[in-house]
Design an enzyme around this catalytic site. Structure first.
Site, PDB file in Angstrom:
ATOM      1  N   ASP A 221       6.596  -5.185  -4.955  1.00 46.05           N
ATOM      2  CA  ASP A 221       6.646  -4.335  -3.776  1.00 46.05           C
ATOM      3  C   ASP A 221       7.695  -4.868  -2.815  1.00 46.05           C
ATOM      4  O   ASP A 221       7.762  -6.084  -2.570  1.00 46.05           O
ATOM      5  CB  ASP A 221       5.288  -4.323  -3.075  1.00 46.05           C
ATOM      6  CG  ASP A 221       4.558  -3.004  -3.246  1.00 46.05           C
ATOM      7  OD1 ASP A 221       4.852  -2.089  -2.457  1.00 46.05           O
ATOM      8  OD2 ASP A 221       3.709  -2.891  -4.145  1.00 46.05           O
TER       9      ASP A 221
ATOM     10  N   ASP B 165       8.192   0.258  -0.366  1.00 47.24           N
ATOM     11  CA  ASP B 165       7.153   0.772   0.523  1.00 47.24           C
ATOM     12  C   ASP B 165       7.765   1.654   1.619  1.00 47.24           C
ATOM     13  O   ASP B 165       8.804   1.323   2.192  1.00 47.24           O
ATOM     14  CB  ASP B 165       6.423  -0.422   1.141  1.00 47.24           C
ATOM     15  CG  ASP B 165       5.163  -0.034   1.878  1.00 47.24           C
ATOM     16  OD1 ASP B 165       4.292   0.603   1.267  1.00 47.24           O
ATOM     17  OD2 ASP B 165       5.045  -0.391   3.071  1.00 47.24           O
TER      18      ASP B 165
ATOM     19  N   GLU C  63       8.507   4.905  -2.198  1.00 50.30           N
ATOM     20  CA  GLU C  63       7.356   5.658  -1.694  1.00 50.30           C
ATOM     21  C   GLU C  63       7.882   6.624  -0.636  1.00 50.30           C
ATOM     22  O   GLU C  63       8.362   6.196   0.408  1.00 50.30           O
ATOM     23  CB  GLU C  63       6.327   4.696  -1.092  1.00 50.30           C
ATOM     24  CG  GLU C  63       5.113   5.406  -0.539  1.00 50.30           C
ATOM     25  CD  GLU C  63       4.188   4.480   0.234  1.00 50.30           C
ATOM     26  OE1 GLU C  63       2.972   4.736   0.247  1.00 50.30           O
ATOM     27  OE2 GLU C  63       4.677   3.508   0.837  1.00 50.30           O
TER      28      GLU C  63
ATOM     29  N   HIS D 203      -2.923   2.396  -5.385  1.00 47.95           N
ATOM     30  CA  HIS D 203      -3.842   1.579  -4.591  1.00 47.95           C
ATOM     31  C   HIS D 203      -4.288   2.258  -3.304  1.00 47.95           C
ATOM     32  O   HIS D 203      -5.190   1.757  -2.628  1.00 47.95           O
ATOM     33  CB  HIS D 203      -3.166   0.254  -4.242  1.00 47.95           C
ATOM     34  CG  HIS D 203      -1.952   0.421  -3.396  1.00 47.95           C
ATOM     35  ND1 HIS D 203      -0.795   0.990  -3.874  1.00 47.95           N
ATOM     36  CD2 HIS D 203      -1.699   0.115  -2.095  1.00 47.95           C
ATOM     37  CE1 HIS D 203       0.111   1.029  -2.909  1.00 47.95           C
ATOM     38  NE2 HIS D 203      -0.410   0.513  -1.825  1.00 47.95           N
ATOM     39  N   ASP D 204      -3.672   3.378  -2.935  1.00 49.67           N
ATOM     40  CA  ASP D 204      -3.990   4.069  -1.689  1.00 49.67           C
ATOM     41  C   ASP D 204      -4.797   5.346  -1.904  1.00 49.67           C
ATOM     42  O   ASP D 204      -4.991   6.113  -0.960  1.00 49.67           O
ATOM     43  CB  ASP D 204      -2.693   4.445  -0.945  1.00 49.67           C
ATOM     44  CG  ASP D 204      -2.034   3.259  -0.269  1.00 49.67           C
ATOM     45  OD1 ASP D 204      -2.743   2.290   0.071  1.00 49.67           O
ATOM     46  OD2 ASP D 204      -0.803   3.293  -0.078  1.00 49.67           O
TER      47      ASP D 204
END
Length: 585
Positions: free
Chosen positions: A102, A209, A267, A342-343
């Site tokens: 990340d 991110d 993202e 993960h979100d």
């Protein structure tokens, strides 16, 4: 093919996201760690994974599970060390796999040395490395933040600092101050500390991110009022896709990424226009390799508040799939395939059926759908065994995620603990909450699901159904399990990459609320048709008119014998049944 025309390796890759805290604990402290990941690397290889994506394992106070980084060049000690990461990178490479990290550079932790200097005084050399603004004042003299922007984790995006008498911007938690990308020195420090440090150690790229939030402009206007109950309002129209965003990404490529042949997947929230997405992923413009477009995982989220669940129907999902399959047609852009991270809540619970009778069948249905779509495929840990959302009976005390807990507290205060409102919030969190993806990985039917063997137990409660849904049990069950199906589907996808990974998508009967039928056309006359029943009742579907369609893959164990070598024009599908047909292969 020549080097100039060869496909980038990452287009055909299958990627697997690991959330370090919840994947595998190696030392019994209840928290997953890097050596735990290393212990399961052959499991990932055997699954057919090409790229391992490790979510933030950097040093952090863990206010937001590692997305608040205090030192990019260190590993969070409970996870391990830089040497452990080097060992993991080497283990992946030895097995022909890649590893990406990340890249969290919209913000840091407020404990990062850069921010400590920045907040120390107005004349500190790093003051302008973050975004500071003086207060506003109301007519009655009350101090107000510089804008009315709402944070993602509830409340305002500005935190007042008594020491210097100014506010700093944080789009997320107050402990996550936003970096000032307008400052060239800041960008150079990011490139050195967050990127080159790890690329020099063999990392193959980054998941980036909130990649479209670095450029926030310089005007800082108030956001329109959409919910008059609150002072703070959603303001992504002012801080996402800002005026210098593409300039910054081109610079990142020129300065860093091109020297390492590194892959990037950004993202990209709040970007519904395909033409705007193509601005990021066009190969000739050298910004991002690909992005995650969030329309699918945003299904069911409220318009004013994310965790106000709204009912939806299947044509919405089908339209989104078609949109992001087809937007690259005739371009040099690329797309991704995913429905978990993960979100997000678990896909079986959100898009199919997690009832005991159909949860395994549903997980295979989604595997068949995803494995047939064009783009780079991403799986999230536990998706390959059909993990589901946490039980509705769990109280708010069982939730750990800062976003979910803060939203519950905000709505409790606003509604004065109205039971109906709080029941609605809890139902929404149980469907959409980030904790659903963060429960410990279910490896065995033993205590704590084999995630940890420590006496203290895991950092977060294990799912009640770990005895029924776990890797060990599905390995014993073989090809008939969800895990076995995913292995076969990944191998089949790679075997027929021209039509499944690279083929052109076309949808049929897109208004049907029970079934999803689509075709794929690949090079050399290859054709595929996929028919999916997204309901608990039998449904009849018409196959696309591709000549010579032959059944190849189904999520019911008896389907292969039933239709072996038989051509079909129409088909009656059982509940949650999916079938894939090929022609010209």
């Amino acid at each position: 093919m020549s080097g100039a025309t060869a496909r980038p390796w990452w287009k055909d890759a299958v990627c697997y996201q690991i959330y370090p805290a919840s994947f595998k604990d190696s030392n019994g402290d209840g928290l997953g760690d890097v050596p735990g990941i290393l212990s399961k690397i052959d499991y990932l290889r055997d699954l057919g994974i090409d790229v391992v994506w490790v979510s933030p394992m950097f040093d952090s106070p863990q206010v937001d599970m590692g997305y608040d980084i205090s030192d990019y060049e260190k590993v969070y000690p409970p996870y391990g060390s830089v040497k452990d990461m080097e060992d993991l990178i080497e283990a992946c490479h030895q097995r022909g796999m890649k590893l990406i990290l990340d890249l969290v550079v919209n913000h840091t932790s407020d404990q990062h040395a850069w921010f400590r200097e920045s907040r120390s005084s107005k004349d500190n050399p790093k003051r302008d490395w973050y975004i500071w603004k003086p207060p506003r004042y109301a007519e009655d003299g009350n101090r107000l933040p510089p804008t009315n922007w709402r944070s993602y984790f509830s409340g305002q995006t500005w935190e007042y600092d008594e020491h210097t008498g100014e506010y700093y911007l944080h789009l997320f938690a107050k402990e996550q101050p936003d970096l000032n990308w307008e400052n060239e020195a800041t960008r150079k420090a990011i490139y050195d500390s967050a990127m080159r440090f790890w690329l020099d150690r063999g990392v193959d790229g980054f998941r980036v991110d909130v990649v479209n939030m670095y450029s926030k402009g310089v005007e800082f206007k108030d956001a329109p009022i959409v919910d008059p109950r609150f002072y703070e309002q959603p303001a992504w129209c002012y801080y996402a896709n800002g005026p210098r965003m593409h300039e910054f990404l081109r610079e990142m490529n020129a300065e860093v990424l091109k020297h390492y042949d590194a892959v990037t997947v950004g993202e990209l929230p709040h970007t519904p226009d395909p033409s705007k997405v193509l601005d990021y992923v066009g190969a000739s413009d050298k910004q991002l390799s690909m992005v995650f477009q969030f329309d699918i995982v945003d299904i069911g989220q409220g318009r004013e508040h994310k965790y106000h669940f709204e009912e939806w129907k299947l044509p919405l999902l089908k339209g989104i799939v078609a949109k992001w399959q087809q937007f690259i047609d005739g371009t040099d852009g690329w797309t991704t395939v995913f429905c978990e991270n993960h979100d997000q809540g678990r896909s079986v619970s959100r898009f199919a059926s997690d009832s005991p009778a159909y949860r395994a069948t549903s997980a295979k249905l989604l595997s068949l759908m995803l494995g047939s779509l064009t783009g780079t495929l991403f799986l999230y840990q536990g998706q390959e065994i059909g993990m589901i959302n946490l039980p509705p009976s769990w109280p708010i005390d069982a939730y750990r995620d800062i976003e979910s807990v803060n939203f519950y507290k905000t709505m409790a205060a606003q509604s004065q603990d109205d039971p109906a409102e709080l029941d609605y919030v809890m139902r929404s969190l149980q469907i959409l909450g980030r904790d659903n993806a963060r429960l410990p990985m279910q490896w065995t039917g033993e205590r704590h699901a084999g995630f940890t063997h420590g006496k203290a137990g895991p950092w977060m409660r294990v799912h009640d159904l770990y005895g029924e849904i776990n890797v060990e049990r599905q390995v014993r069950e073989g090809e008939g399990s969800v895990l076995g199906f995913w292995r076969r589907m990944i191998a089949f996808r790679k075997e027929h990459a021209e039509v499944l990974v690279h083929g052109a998508f076309e949808g049929f009967g897109m208004g049907d609320e029970k079934t999803f039928v689509f075709g794929k056309k690949g090079a050399g006359g290859q054709r595929a048709a996929v028919v999916l029943n997204f309901s608990g009742e039998e449904q009849e579907v018409e196959l696309p008119g591709y000549e010579g369609l032959v059944f190849r893959v189904g999520n019911y164990d008896d389907a292969a014998e039933e239709e072996k070598g038989v051509e079909a024009k129409s088909r009656k599908l059982r509940p949650w049944e999916g079938r894939l047909y090929l022609a010209g292969c």
